[in-house]
Design a protein around this motif. Structure first.
Motif, PDB file in Angstrom:
ATOM      1  N   VAL A 102       0.259   1.346  -1.801  1.00  0.00           N
ATOM      2  CA  VAL A 102       1.584   1.944  -1.571  1.00  0.00           C
ATOM      3  C   VAL A 102       2.529   0.888  -1.010  1.00  0.00           C
ATOM      4  O   VAL A 102       3.633   0.684  -1.505  1.00  0.00           O
ATOM      5  CB  VAL A 102       1.486   3.155  -0.610  1.00  0.00           C
ATOM      6  CG1 VAL A 102       2.871   3.650  -0.212  1.00  0.00           C
ATOM      7  CG2 VAL A 102       0.689   4.276  -1.269  1.00  0.00           C
ATOM      8  N   LEU A 103       2.075   0.183   0.035  1.00  0.00           N
ATOM      9  CA  LEU A 103       2.911  -0.865   0.638  1.00  0.00           C
ATOM     10  C   LEU A 103       2.853  -2.170  -0.167  1.00  0.00           C
ATOM     11  O   LEU A 103       3.636  -3.080   0.064  1.00  0.00           O
ATOM     12  CB  LEU A 103       2.465  -1.125   2.084  1.00  0.00           C
ATOM     13  CG  LEU A 103       2.610   0.068   3.046  1.00  0.00           C
ATOM     14  CD1 LEU A 103       1.933  -0.221   4.362  1.00  0.00           C
ATOM     15  CD2 LEU A 103       4.076   0.393   3.276  1.00  0.00           C
ATOM     16  N   LYS A 104       1.874  -2.251  -1.077  1.00  0.00           N
ATOM     17  CA  LYS A 104       1.682  -3.425  -1.943  1.00  0.00           C
ATOM     18  C   LYS A 104       1.530  -4.718  -1.137  1.00  0.00           C
ATOM     19  O   LYS A 104       2.236  -5.711  -1.361  1.00  0.00           O
ATOM     20  CB  LYS A 104       2.819  -3.559  -2.967  1.00  0.00           C
ATOM     21  CG  LYS A 104       2.917  -2.375  -3.920  1.00  0.00           C
ATOM     22  CD  LYS A 104       3.958  -2.608  -4.989  1.00  0.00           C
ATOM     23  CE  LYS A 104       4.129  -1.397  -5.875  1.00  0.00           C
ATOM     24  NZ  LYS A 104       4.599  -0.206  -5.172  1.00  0.00           N
ATOM     25  N   THR A 105       0.615  -4.658  -0.181  1.00  0.00           N
ATOM     26  CA  THR A 105       0.343  -5.832   0.645  1.00  0.00           C
ATOM     27  C   THR A 105      -1.127  -5.849   1.060  1.00  0.00           C
ATOM     28  O   THR A 105      -1.781  -4.802   1.100  1.00  0.00           O
ATOM     29  CB  THR A 105       1.230  -5.848   1.910  1.00  0.00           C
ATOM     30  OG1 THR A 105       0.902  -7.002   2.687  1.00  0.00           O
ATOM     31  CG2 THR A 105       1.035  -4.621   2.789  1.00  0.00           C
ATOM     32  N   ALA A 106      -1.589  -7.077   1.366  1.00  0.00           N
ATOM     33  CA  ALA A 106      -2.893  -7.206   2.022  1.00  0.00           C
ATOM     34  C   ALA A 106      -2.734  -6.677   3.445  1.00  0.00           C
ATOM     35  O   ALA A 106      -1.662  -6.785   4.044  1.00  0.00           O
ATOM     36  CB  ALA A 106      -3.308  -8.674   2.056  1.00  0.00           C
TER      37      ALA A 106
ATOM     38  N   THR B  86      -3.504  -3.071 -11.040  1.00  0.00           N
ATOM     39  CA  THR B  86      -2.237  -3.715 -10.682  1.00  0.00           C
ATOM     40  C   THR B  86      -2.066  -3.577  -9.173  1.00  0.00           C
ATOM     41  O   THR B  86      -2.840  -2.873  -8.505  1.00  0.00           O
ATOM     42  CB  THR B  86      -1.042  -3.021 -11.373  1.00  0.00           C
ATOM     43  OG1 THR B  86      -0.916  -1.694 -10.817  1.00  0.00           O
ATOM     44  CG2 THR B  86      -1.233  -2.944 -12.874  1.00  0.00           C
ATOM     45  N   GLU B  87      -1.014  -4.208  -8.649  1.00  0.00           N
ATOM     46  CA  GLU B  87      -0.743  -4.111  -7.204  1.00  0.00           C
ATOM     47  C   GLU B  87      -0.494  -2.673  -6.757  1.00  0.00           C
ATOM     48  O   GLU B  87      -0.708  -2.322  -5.612  1.00  0.00           O
ATOM     49  CB  GLU B  87       0.482  -4.968  -6.836  1.00  0.00           C
ATOM     50  CG  GLU B  87       0.227  -6.459  -6.947  1.00  0.00           C
ATOM     51  CD  GLU B  87       1.449  -7.280  -6.588  1.00  0.00           C
ATOM     52  OE1 GLU B  87       2.536  -6.672  -6.381  1.00  0.00           O
ATOM     53  OE2 GLU B  87       1.328  -8.509  -6.498  1.00  0.00           O
ATOM     54  N   ALA B  88      -0.052  -1.824  -7.711  1.00  0.00           N
ATOM     55  CA  ALA B  88       0.248  -0.428  -7.374  1.00  0.00           C
ATOM     56  C   ALA B  88      -0.959   0.483  -7.566  1.00  0.00           C
ATOM     57  O   ALA B  88      -0.847   1.713  -7.426  1.00  0.00           O
ATOM     58  CB  ALA B  88       1.412   0.060  -8.224  1.00  0.00           C
ATOM     59  N   GLY B  89      -2.117  -0.101  -7.906  1.00  0.00           N
ATOM     60  CA  GLY B  89      -3.328   0.715  -8.080  1.00  0.00           C
ATOM     61  C   GLY B  89      -3.400   1.390  -9.434  1.00  0.00           C
ATOM     62  O   GLY B  89      -4.084   2.400  -9.608  1.00  0.00           O
ATOM     63  N   LYS B  90      -2.696   0.827 -10.405  1.00  0.00           N
ATOM     64  CA  LYS B  90      -2.786   1.352 -11.778  1.00  0.00           C
ATOM     65  C   LYS B  90      -3.701   0.429 -12.593  1.00  0.00           C
ATOM     66  O   LYS B  90      -3.923  -0.717 -12.222  1.00  0.00           O
ATOM     67  CB  LYS B  90      -1.399   1.409 -12.421  1.00  0.00           C
ATOM     68  CG  LYS B  90      -0.456   2.396 -11.744  1.00  0.00           C
ATOM     69  CD  LYS B  90       0.874   2.461 -12.462  1.00  0.00           C
ATOM     70  CE  LYS B  90       1.900   3.298 -11.699  1.00  0.00           C
ATOM     71  NZ  LYS B  90       1.531   4.698 -11.551  1.00  0.00           N
TER      72      LYS B  90
ATOM     73  N   SER C 246       0.173   3.850   5.448  1.00  0.00           N
ATOM     74  CA  SER C 246       0.586   4.493   4.191  1.00  0.00           C
ATOM     75  C   SER C 246      -0.218   5.755   3.903  1.00  0.00           C
ATOM     76  O   SER C 246       0.160   6.563   3.059  1.00  0.00           O
ATOM     77  CB  SER C 246       0.383   3.519   3.034  1.00  0.00           C
ATOM     78  OG  SER C 246      -1.005   3.239   2.886  1.00  0.00           O
ATOM     79  N   ASN C 247      -1.369   5.896   4.599  1.00  0.00           N
ATOM     80  CA  ASN C 247      -2.258   7.047   4.387  1.00  0.00           C
ATOM     81  C   ASN C 247      -2.813   7.091   2.962  1.00  0.00           C
ATOM     82  O   ASN C 247      -3.155   8.146   2.445  1.00  0.00           O
ATOM     83  CB  ASN C 247      -1.520   8.356   4.709  1.00  0.00           C
ATOM     84  CG  ASN C 247      -2.500   9.436   5.134  1.00  0.00           C
ATOM     85  OD1 ASN C 247      -3.537   9.139   5.723  1.00  0.00           O
ATOM     86  ND2 ASN C 247      -2.191  10.679   4.821  1.00  0.00           N
ATOM     87  N   SER C 248      -2.869   5.930   2.293  1.00  0.00           N
ATOM     88  CA  SER C 248      -3.423   5.879   0.935  1.00  0.00           C
ATOM     89  C   SER C 248      -4.774   5.159   0.980  1.00  0.00           C
ATOM     90  O   SER C 248      -5.041   4.390   1.915  1.00  0.00           O
ATOM     91  CB  SER C 248      -2.463   5.121   0.010  1.00  0.00           C
ATOM     92  OG  SER C 248      -2.332   3.786   0.462  1.00  0.00           O
ATOM     93  N   ILE C 249      -5.594   5.407  -0.030  1.00  0.00           N
ATOM     94  CA  ILE C 249      -6.919   4.777  -0.072  1.00  0.00           C
ATOM     95  C   ILE C 249      -6.755   3.283  -0.364  1.00  0.00           C
ATOM     96  O   ILE C 249      -6.035   2.885  -1.277  1.00  0.00           O
ATOM     97  CB  ILE C 249      -7.819   5.465  -1.123  1.00  0.00           C
ATOM     98  CG1 ILE C 249      -8.138   6.898  -0.657  1.00  0.00           C
ATOM     99  CG2 ILE C 249      -9.103   4.672  -1.343  1.00  0.00           C
ATOM    100  CD1 ILE C 249      -8.934   7.721  -1.639  1.00  0.00           C
ATOM    101  N   ILE C 250      -7.421   2.480   0.454  1.00  0.00           N
ATOM    102  CA  ILE C 250      -7.322   1.021   0.355  1.00  0.00           C
ATOM    103  C   ILE C 250      -8.287   0.508  -0.718  1.00  0.00           C
ATOM    104  O   ILE C 250      -9.430   0.980  -0.807  1.00  0.00           O
ATOM    105  CB  ILE C 250      -7.664   0.382   1.727  1.00  0.00           C
ATOM    106  CG1 ILE C 250      -6.626   0.788   2.766  1.00  0.00           C
ATOM    107  CG2 ILE C 250      -7.774  -1.139   1.630  1.00  0.00           C
ATOM    108  CD1 ILE C 250      -5.194   0.449   2.440  1.00  0.00           C
ATOM    109  N   GLU C 251      -7.820  -0.451  -1.500  1.00  0.00           N
ATOM    110  CA  GLU C 251      -8.666  -1.059  -2.537  1.00  0.00           C
ATOM    111  C   GLU C 251      -9.023  -2.493  -2.151  1.00  0.00           C
ATOM    112  O   GLU C 251      -8.132  -3.249  -1.738  1.00  0.00           O
ATOM    113  CB  GLU C 251      -7.916  -1.107  -3.879  1.00  0.00           C
ATOM    114  CG  GLU C 251      -7.747   0.230  -4.568  1.00  0.00           C
ATOM    115  CD  GLU C 251      -9.058   0.843  -5.044  1.00  0.00           C
ATOM    116  OE1 GLU C 251     -10.063   0.117  -5.151  1.00  0.00           O
ATOM    117  OE2 GLU C 251      -9.057   2.059  -5.298  1.00  0.00           O
TER     118      GLU C 251
END
Length: 875
Positions: free
Chosen positions: A176-180, A294-298, A345-350
């Motif tokens: 979501v934040l598109k960062t490490a 991708t950076e956005a998790g797609k 971001s409360n999103s799952i980290i990859e």
């Protein structure tokens, strides 16, 4: 001062303004130095209970050393909190229908600074509410010009020493934040999940190998199947190839110890680009690394075309559907497992393969380990050093870059051929580039910023003015102590030690005090979801900052979490009222507050006793503060002020204040004022507001600008003499009478007659000599030399038997029955303990301290029974 009750809301803001106006928090020149740097709270933050505990401890230490004539600096400041602040401002802009990408980086950073100017001091003002005596004139911010300069210098120096480099590695990636992000920003949550069993067809055979996975979408990037070398089930498969279902790509079956025969099917799909452990397996076995996100998790172009562009969870659904349709799907099971979420971001980290900047933490850790090993820096409690070494000995390269706009932009510029030039500024970078290319070339600056922990790692020396201004560095570095929570020992403490030893060749602090968590009264961690979060500002408003501080400090026991209840805070508010009332009592009795800077003459026994108690309490408080036993120090101060002084000394003094002995009265008035003044000094580091208010109202210190905060800590010493023991004997007899009434369930206000016929002559003389005090405080009508011909109960004091005669309304027969029942209950408990202690298996296997505690419990119960038997016998 005539108010019956202490009203904190009338006092605290007024007193704090007074301290600030008079610049009392600034260091006062002295040869002895004491310094603390505040763990910088996030600029986005507001005061929570962990802050309240942490800062109450720091303020206690700072005020104590200031009162002991140290030149004392408490360096405050806030952290720019890269991700937290950027996410917050982005949300604000979105609500205002502003797209950050449209306004661009420079304009966005302007918006962040605007937000900081408006809201960035909220937590600073809340720390003031708590009473924190930081030197606010030095308030620092990690993005300030001088701190930014120190960050750039450290980066450039480390790069030139080959301790910072760029590399392509797996990192925690927030889609979501598109960062490490760092491990600390990853929240491992236990969730209900599913595990899926999938068949991979083996080449050249009509067989399958089955794997189990919770993330089937990552199979698009598989580059091997691993089995354990000791797992005989798969021996015949090793070296063969399988075809990845749906993808059609062929991969090898390999052996690796990471595959656990007990987990799943024992065969493990290896996706080096999307799992940290798989990445290690890939490195060991020279496997291909295929990134499928991708950076956005797609899903990216490395996957079959029908999946490209799908969100990772949509891809999961489609892959499972296709696997089922093509008979590769075996089964699914419900499981509970840990899933990493980004805490912002409360999103799952990859886990994500990307090019980042890294610091060589292993090399930086060498000196950092040495200073703790050699005891130049000490942990309290000591066992936290084990945690420190555990992390330091297994240290990984530190990913220091973040794909954000808010933060310290990395001082690296790229030439047209991607050659990197690291320098303090663009001008210097261009000089390096000109030298390299032999002509002017356009340079592009690296857009990434540094991890927030990089700049906060420089906090102990950058805030003191390093590298330009060395005055405060020379004066206050190394700092005296760091007070911090255990959760950031690695992320912050270790990094400060690394940078301090690298750049100043010295440890940043002598001691590290690690405090525990503040939990709710049931011992549960506070969380919004549980609805058990206690807001320190609510408690300050209701009960006062002093009451909250004293509660937290009195419960700050090393290694034990603080179980906070509102009732405890309420209880300590009563302590503030007790002091207030004691002061009112002194004023009412015309005690003189002038000329009490030195110890008055001590001829009256109770005065000698309370003075000896003061010196003993002072000595214990000092020892416990030096040992970081804040709980014990608070207990010592509380016991002396409430029990020794208010409960006993003031009560005992009434027998003299209300007598005709003018000389003794005069001495008692002077001593009660003197001791009360010392109590205010001893308690000030714990409860600064109420002590300062009483001090100022009484004009205790006209010679010293009328304030308590810099008053000298008392330095008197005294040895107890036999006269103090006499007072202790009086207290012991009265306490025993009160306790005895309580034991027999007799009202504390009821009067008694007491026979001293059966006691020894020395004690008998003592009681007759102190008859007036004993009668008054013990609620005794008559002290008799003979026994009376009426029912009595027998009380034991120091081996002597006293007969106690109660009023007629006290039913001694019923009391005897109750005591007999109690004796039987205690005997049952003793029998149980006795059985446990006779059980060899229990004694051999139980921890030694448990066995010792059982023996102590047994002896205590035996003493209770002996007392009961004496009483029963005497009724």
């Amino acid at each position: 001062m005539s108010n019956d009750k202490y009203i904190h809301s009338d006092v605290e803001d007024k007193i704090y303004s007074y301290w600030e106006k008079n610049e009392l928090f600034k260091p006062k020149e002295n040869s002895k130095k004491f310094s603390i740097v505040i763990p910088p709270p996030n600029v986005t933050g507001s005061l929570h209970m962990g802050h309240a505990l942490n800062n109450s401890i720091q303020d206690l230490l700072v005020r104590y050393h200031r009162m002991n004539n140290y030149e004392t600096l408490w360096q405050p400041g806030t952290d720019h909190a890269g991700i937290a602040t950027q996410a917050l401002v982005e949300r604000k802009l979105t609500a205002e229908k502003i797209d950050k990408n449209e306004i661009g980086r420079d304009k966005f950073i302007e918006k962040v600074w605007e937000w900081k100017e408006q809201y960035g001091d909220i937590i600073i003002n809340q720390l003031k509410k708590l009473g924190c005596s930081c030197d606010w004139s030095r308030n620092a911010f990690t993005m300030d010009e001088n701190l930014s300069k120190s960050v750039i210098k450290v980066f450039v120096d480390l790069y030139n020493k080959d301790l910072i480099y760029k590399d392509k590695k797996l990192v925690n990636w927030d889609t979501v934040l598109k960062t490490a992000i760092s491990d600390l920003e990853v929240d491992q949550r236990e969730v209900n999940s599913k595990i899926y069993y999938i068949q991979y067809p083996i080449d050249g055979a009509n067989e399958f190998i089955t794997i189990a996975t919770t993330r089937p979408e990552t199979m698009l990037g598989d580059t091997a199947i691993a089995v354990n070398p000791k797992d005989n089930r798969f021996k015949s498969f090793v070296g063969k190839k399988v075809t990845i279902p749906i993808v059609g790509r062929k991969i090898n079956i390999i052996e690796d110890d990471y595959a656990d025969p007990e987990q799943g099917t024992g065969a493990l799909k290896i996706t080096p680009a999307h799992d940290f452990n798989d990445y290690d397996v890939g490195q060991r076995n020279n496997l291909e690394i295929i990134n499928i996100f991708t950076e956005a998790g797609k899903i990216n172009e490395n996957a079959p075309k029908e999946y490209i562009g799908l969100d990772r969870f949509e891809a999961r659904k489609r892959i499972l559907k296709e696997l089922k349709e093509k008979d590769f799907f075996v089964k699914e099971e419900n499981i509970k497992n840990k899933v990493p979420y980004g805490d912002r971001s409360n999103s799952i980290i990859e886990p994500f393969l990307t090019e980042q900047w890294f610091a060589d933490a292993e090399k930086l850790s060498v000196k950092a380990k040495e200073v703790v090993n050699s005891k130049k820096t000490n942990f309290f409690p000591e066992n936290w050093s084990k945690t420190y070494f555990q992390w330091m000995n297994n240290i990984e390269p530190w990913c220091i870059s973040r794909q954000l706009w808010w933060g310290h932009q990395i001082p690296a510029w790229y030439g047209p051929d991607k050659k990197i030039f690291v320098a303090n500024n663009e001008e210097e970078a261009k000089k390096l580039a000109n030298k390299y290319y032999g002509k002017d070339e356009e340079l592009i600056r690296d857009p990434d910023v540094l991890d927030t922990w990089f700049s906060s790692g420089l906090w102990p020396f950058a805030t003191l003015g390093w590298p330009d201004n060395k005055d405060y560095v020379e004066k206050f570095y190394p700092t005296s102590v760091l007070v911090t929570g255990f959760d950031i020992i690695f992320f912050w403490v270790a990094r400060m030690i690394m940078f301090g030893t690298e750049f100043l060749n010295k440890e940043p602090f002598k001691d590290i005090y690690v405090h525990a968590l503040v939990r709710d009264e049931k011992g549960q961690k506070m969380s919004k979801s549980k609805g058990n979060v206690i807001d320190p500002l609510d408690l300050i408003e209701k009960y006062s900052a002093d009451a909250l501080r004293f509660t937290l400090l009195s419960m700050a026991s090393p290694g034990t979490d603080v179980k906070l209840s509102e009732d405890r805070v309420k209880g300590y508010r009563n302590f503030l009222n007790k002091l207030w009332n004691a002061n009112n009592f002194l004023i009412t009795n015309e005690c003189d507050f002038s000329d009490i800077d030195k110890v008055p003459n001590l001829s009256v026994n109770i005065n000698k006793w309370i003075y000896a108690e003061l010196i003993e309490a002072k000595s214990k408080i000092e020892k416990n503060l030096e040992d970081y036993r804040f709980d014990e120090a608070a207990k010592n101060a509380y016991q002396f002020a409430w029990h020794s002084y208010c409960d006993w000394y003031l009560e005992l003094s009434k027998t003299i204040l209300f007598s005709d002995n003018e000389e003794a009265k005069s001495e008692v008035k002077k001593v009660s004022s003197y001791i009360f003044k010392q109590i205010l000094i001893l308690l000030h580091p714990f409860i600064p507001f109420v002590t300062e208010e009483i001090w100022l109202k009484n004009k205790f210190d006209n010679a010293n600008k009328d304030f308590l905060m810099l008053a000298n800590w008392p330095i008197d010493k005294i040895n107890k003499d036999s006269n103090t023991e006499q007072v202790e004997n009086i207290i012991s007899i009265i306490s025993e009478i009160r306790s005895f009434k309580n034991e027999l369930n007799v009202g504390p206000g009821s009067f008694i007659d007491m026979s001293i016929n059966n006691i020894n002559d020395i004690q008998k003389k003592f009681i007759i000599d102190n008859e007036i005090i004993l009668k008054k405080l013990g609620r005794i009508n008559n002290i008799l030399n003979d026994d009376l011909d009426r029912p009595a109960a027998t009380m034991v004091v120091s081996g002597d038997l006293f007969k106690i005669y109660f009023n007629k309304d006290v039913d001694l027969k019923l009391i005897k029955e109750n005591l007999t029942s109690r004796q039987n209950r205690i005997q049952e408990e003793m029998n149980k303990i006795s059985q446990r202690l006779e059980n060899k298996s229990f004694v051999d296997r139980a921890p030694k301290e448990i066995v010792e505690q059982e023996k102590t419990n047994y002896n205590n119960l035996k003493n209770d029974i002996d007392k009961i038997l004496v009483t029963i016998k005497g009724i």
